[in-house]
Design a protein around this motif. Structure first.
Motif, mmCIF file in Angstrom:
data_model
loop_
_atom_site.group_PDB
_atom_site.id
_atom_site.type_symbol
_atom_site.label_atom_id
_atom_site.label_comp_id
_atom_site.label_asym_id
_atom_site.label_seq_id
_atom_site.Cartn_x
_atom_site.Cartn_y
_atom_site.Cartn_z
ATOM 1 N N CYS A 177 -34.804 20.604 13.955
ATOM 2 C CA CYS A 177 -33.346 20.568 14.050
ATOM 3 C C CYS A 177 -32.844 19.240 13.467
ATOM 4 N N CYS B 189 -31.051 17.214 16.626
ATOM 5 C CA CYS B 189 -31.765 16.662 17.787
ATOM 6 C C CYS B 189 -33.271 16.577 17.566
ATOM 7 N N THR C 157 -35.531 18.718 17.714
ATOM 8 C CA THR C 157 -36.303 19.378 18.771
ATOM 9 C C THR C 157 -37.312 20.379 18.226
HETATM 10 ZN ZN LIG Z 1 -30.947 20.706 18.075
#
Ligand SMILES: [Zn+2]
Length: 144
Positions: free
Chosen positions: A20, A23, A25
């Motif tokens: 991502c 973020c 992640t």
């Molecule tokens: Zn994210």
């Protein structure tokens, strides 16, 4: 809204490091985020790599709500009226760097100083407001 081709999707995932961009992640499923939101009906033209980024399902949903200012500040989202989203720099949180996205799936890495100048060229002082709201100057790696 027309989905990207499998080829374009692959280019975008590879460019963004399959994480991502917001973020970084691995927790949530990854989706193709249209940098410029298209309303009901939307474009019939298949999106190109510079019009997309990789976002987890959680961030993608929040780009339309509490992450909107942050999304605009970091170039994950681009205002609809911008004619060429390739001129709006994007920050990749996983790689910790700014870049200009090309229509062929490449990225030209630029400095934060260059990115900020380009953002102000596109959005004027509005960008500074988003950046302040997003705490951009305090975000690790975003100002190098
Ligand atoms: Zn994210």
């Amino acid at each position: 809204m027309v989905a990207p081709t499998t080829h374009v999707r692959g280019l975008v995932l590879r460019r963004d490091g399959s994480q991502c961009v917001s973020c970084a992640t691995h927790t949530y499923p990854l989706e193709m985020n249209h940098r410029q939101s298209v309303g009901g009906g939307g474009s019939k033209v298949r999106p190109l790599p510079h019009e997309l980024n990789t976002a987890c399902s959680r961030c993608n949903m929040r780009f339309e709500s509490d992450l909107l200012a942050k999304g605009l500040a970091f170039g994950w989202k681009v205002r609809k009226w911008v004619k060429n989203p390739g001129l709006v720099p994007m920050f990749n949180a996983a790689r910790g760097r700014w870049g200009l996205l090309t229509s062929t799936g490449g990225v030209v890495v630029i400095t934060a100083v260059d990115a900020f100048a380009r953002m102000r060229e596109v959005y004027g002082e509005q960008w500074d407001q988003w950046a302040a709201e997003a705490g951009l100057l305090a975000m690790r790696g975003a100002t190098r």
